[in-house]
Write an enzyme that holds these catalytic residues in place. Structure first.
Site, PDB file in Angstrom:
ATOM      1  N   ASP A 229       0.846  -1.199   0.000  1.00  0.00           N
ATOM      2  CA  ASP A 229       0.000   0.000   0.000  1.00  0.00           C
ATOM      3  C   ASP A 229       0.885   1.254   0.000  1.00  0.00           C
ATOM      4  O   ASP A 229       1.615   1.496   0.961  1.00  0.00           O
ATOM      5  CB  ASP A 229      -0.883  -0.050   1.258  1.00  0.00           C
ATOM      6  N   ILE A 230       0.794   2.031  -1.045  1.00  0.00           N
ATOM      7  CA  ILE A 230       1.669   3.201  -1.214  1.00  0.00           C
ATOM      8  C   ILE A 230       1.493   4.220  -0.074  1.00  0.00           C
ATOM      9  O   ILE A 230       2.420   4.965   0.232  1.00  0.00           O
ATOM     10  CB  ILE A 230       1.427   3.852  -2.601  1.00  0.00           C
TER      11      ILE A 230
ATOM     12  N   GLY B 161      -9.782   3.718  -6.178  1.00  0.00           N
ATOM     13  CA  GLY B 161      -8.435   3.168  -6.319  1.00  0.00           C
ATOM     14  C   GLY B 161      -7.424   3.838  -5.404  1.00  0.00           C
ATOM     15  O   GLY B 161      -7.717   4.187  -4.256  1.00  0.00           O
ATOM     16  N   VAL B 162      -6.239   4.053  -5.944  1.00  0.00           N
ATOM     17  CA  VAL B 162      -5.153   4.605  -5.137  1.00  0.00           C
ATOM     18  C   VAL B 162      -5.465   6.036  -4.695  1.00  0.00           C
ATOM     19  O   VAL B 162      -5.067   6.466  -3.601  1.00  0.00           O
ATOM     20  CB  VAL B 162      -3.806   4.488  -5.893  1.00  0.00           C
ATOM     21  N   ASP B 163      -6.194   6.764  -5.522  1.00  0.00           N
ATOM     22  CA  ASP B 163      -6.591   8.145  -5.211  1.00  0.00           C
ATOM     23  C   ASP B 163      -7.423   8.170  -3.913  1.00  0.00           C
ATOM     24  O   ASP B 163      -7.139   8.951  -2.979  1.00  0.00           O
ATOM     25  CB  ASP B 163      -7.409   8.680  -6.397  1.00  0.00           C
TER      26      ASP B 163
ATOM     27  N   SER C 180      -2.621   4.668 -14.306  1.00  0.00           N
ATOM     28  CA  SER C 180      -3.557   4.364 -15.411  1.00  0.00           C
ATOM     29  C   SER C 180      -3.914   2.883 -15.563  1.00  0.00           C
ATOM     30  O   SER C 180      -4.749   2.550 -16.402  1.00  0.00           O
ATOM     31  CB  SER C 180      -3.038   4.869 -16.775  1.00  0.00           C
ATOM     32  N   THR C 181      -3.284   1.986 -14.793  1.00  0.00           N
ATOM     33  CA  THR C 181      -3.508   0.550 -15.048  1.00  0.00           C
ATOM     34  C   THR C 181      -4.696  -0.029 -14.293  1.00  0.00           C
ATOM     35  O   THR C 181      -4.994  -1.214 -14.430  1.00  0.00           O
ATOM     36  CB  THR C 181      -2.266  -0.282 -14.697  1.00  0.00           C
ATOM     37  N   GLY C 182      -5.375   0.796 -13.495  1.00  0.00           N
ATOM     38  CA  GLY C 182      -6.553   0.320 -12.769  1.00  0.00           C
ATOM     39  C   GLY C 182      -7.815   0.707 -13.511  1.00  0.00           C
ATOM     40  O   GLY C 182      -8.100   0.219 -14.610  1.00  0.00           O
TER      41      GLY C 182
ATOM     42  N   TYR D 284      -8.466   3.215 -15.220  1.00  0.00           N
ATOM     43  CA  TYR D 284      -8.232   3.822 -16.528  1.00  0.00           C
ATOM     44  C   TYR D 284      -7.869   2.810 -17.615  1.00  0.00           C
ATOM     45  O   TYR D 284      -7.763   3.184 -18.793  1.00  0.00           O
ATOM     46  CB  TYR D 284      -7.178   4.927 -16.434  1.00  0.00           C
TER      47      TYR D 284
HETATM   48  P1  ADP Z   1      -6.065   4.790 -12.592  1.00  0.00           P
HETATM   49  O1  ADP Z   1      -7.388   5.514 -12.543  1.00  0.00           O
HETATM   50  O2  ADP Z   1      -4.910   5.711 -12.968  1.00  0.00           O
HETATM   51  O3  ADP Z   1      -6.117   3.558 -13.423  1.00  0.00           O
HETATM   52  P2  ADP Z   1      -6.246   3.230 -10.107  1.00  0.00           P
HETATM   53  O4  ADP Z   1      -6.140   3.763  -8.726  1.00  0.00           O
HETATM   54  O5  ADP Z   1      -7.545   2.666 -10.531  1.00  0.00           O
HETATM   55  O6  ADP Z   1      -5.753   4.416 -11.064  1.00  0.00           O
HETATM   56  O7  ADP Z   1      -5.154   2.104 -10.313  1.00  0.00           O
HETATM   57  C1  ADP Z   1      -3.770   2.354 -10.488  1.00  0.00           C
HETATM   58  C2  ADP Z   1      -2.972   1.255  -9.823  1.00  0.00           C
HETATM   59  O8  ADP Z   1      -2.913   1.519  -8.414  1.00  0.00           O
HETATM   60  C3  ADP Z   1      -3.562  -0.148  -9.961  1.00  0.00           C
HETATM   61  O9  ADP Z   1      -2.503  -1.052 -10.228  1.00  0.00           O
HETATM   62  C4  ADP Z   1      -4.158  -0.405  -8.579  1.00  0.00           C
HETATM   63  O10 ADP Z   1      -4.172  -1.784  -8.256  1.00  0.00           O
HETATM   64  C5  ADP Z   1      -3.166   0.325  -7.709  1.00  0.00           C
HETATM   65  N1  ADP Z   1      -3.577   0.658  -6.341  1.00  0.00           N
HETATM   66  C6  ADP Z   1      -4.826   0.774  -5.811  1.00  0.00           C
HETATM   67  N2  ADP Z   1      -4.751   1.094  -4.503  1.00  0.00           N
HETATM   68  C7  ADP Z   1      -3.422   1.186  -4.194  1.00  0.00           C
HETATM   69  C8  ADP Z   1      -2.686   1.461  -3.003  1.00  0.00           C
HETATM   70  N3  ADP Z   1      -3.291   1.721  -1.844  1.00  0.00           N
HETATM   71  N4  ADP Z   1      -1.324   1.442  -3.072  1.00  0.00           N
HETATM   72  C9  ADP Z   1      -0.698   1.195  -4.235  1.00  0.00           C
HETATM   73  N5  ADP Z   1      -1.315   0.933  -5.397  1.00  0.00           N
HETATM   74  C10 ADP Z   1      -2.672   0.923  -5.370  1.00  0.00           C
END
Ligand code: ADP
Length: 161
Positions: free
Chosen positions: A8-9, A30-32, A115-117, A119
């Site tokens: 988890d970032i 997602g990560v946001d 972008s790999t989630g 998007y």
């Molecule tokens: P995007 O809209 O740019 O595709 P996402 O958040 O949907 O962004 O996904 C981008 C990447 O971040 C994916 O590989 C997803 O699995 C990953 N991700 C989601 N949550 C976390 C987190 N807490 N820490 C690190 N990576 C994450």
């Protein structure tokens, strides 16, 4: 220097973590969503004042309740089949994030797989662009590529080799 780390970032103690934001900068899934939850409501307040960010660009804020001192918000492209300059826009997202880090004197930076989630960018292709752009633009910075899952960790490790 580039390393791959799975987890988890929001837990990383670095100068800046990069957020895969949307162009409103008002939070999302997602990560946001994870970054905004971990940073606390002051992050959203600062983001509101920025007024958005075009695809491929980046903006910096404080990290608030995060271990990281800063968040660099960048907007990757939505994958639309590959003929809408998705590759170039993804490279720009990495390049502009690194440029912003440099302007602020930051040296330890962690990136999610932008972008790999939601998007939909093909993860193997994105891993290659991430590694190539970082290698060209920031050989002197300490970069952590964060994989949330084992498949992404494997693709990123392969891209570095
Ligand atoms: P995007 O809209 O740019 O595709 P996402 O958040 O949907 O962004 O996904 C981008 C990447 O971040 C994916 O590989 C997803 O699995 C990953 N991700 C989601 N949550 C976390 C987190 N807490 N820490 C690190 N990576 C994450």
């Amino acid at each position: 220097m580039i390393r791959v780390w799975q987890g988890d970032i929001t837990t990383l103690n670095v100068d800046a973590i990069v957020n895969a934001a949307n162009s409103s900068l008002l939070g999302g899934g997602g990560v946001d969503g994870a970054i905004h939850r971990a940073a606390g409501p002051e992050l959203l307040a600062e983001c509101r004042n920025i007024g958005g960010c075009p695809t491929g660009e980046a903006r910096i804020t404080k990290g608030y309740d995060l271990q990281a001192r800063h968040v660099i918000h960048t907007v990757g492209p939505v994958w639309r089949g590959g003929d809408q300059d998705e590759d170039g826009l993804l490279a720009s997202a990495y390049r502009n994030s690194l440029a912003l880090a440099r302007q602020h004197g930051l040296t330890t930076i962690a990136f999610p797989a932008i972008s790999t989630g939601i998007y939909g960018f093909p993860p193997d292709r994105a891993a290659g662009i991430a590694v190539k752009t970082i290698t060209n633009e920031a050989p002197d910075l300490q970069i952590t590529l964060v994989a949330f899952d084992a498949d992404t960790a494997r693709l990123l490790t392969k891209a570095i080799q």
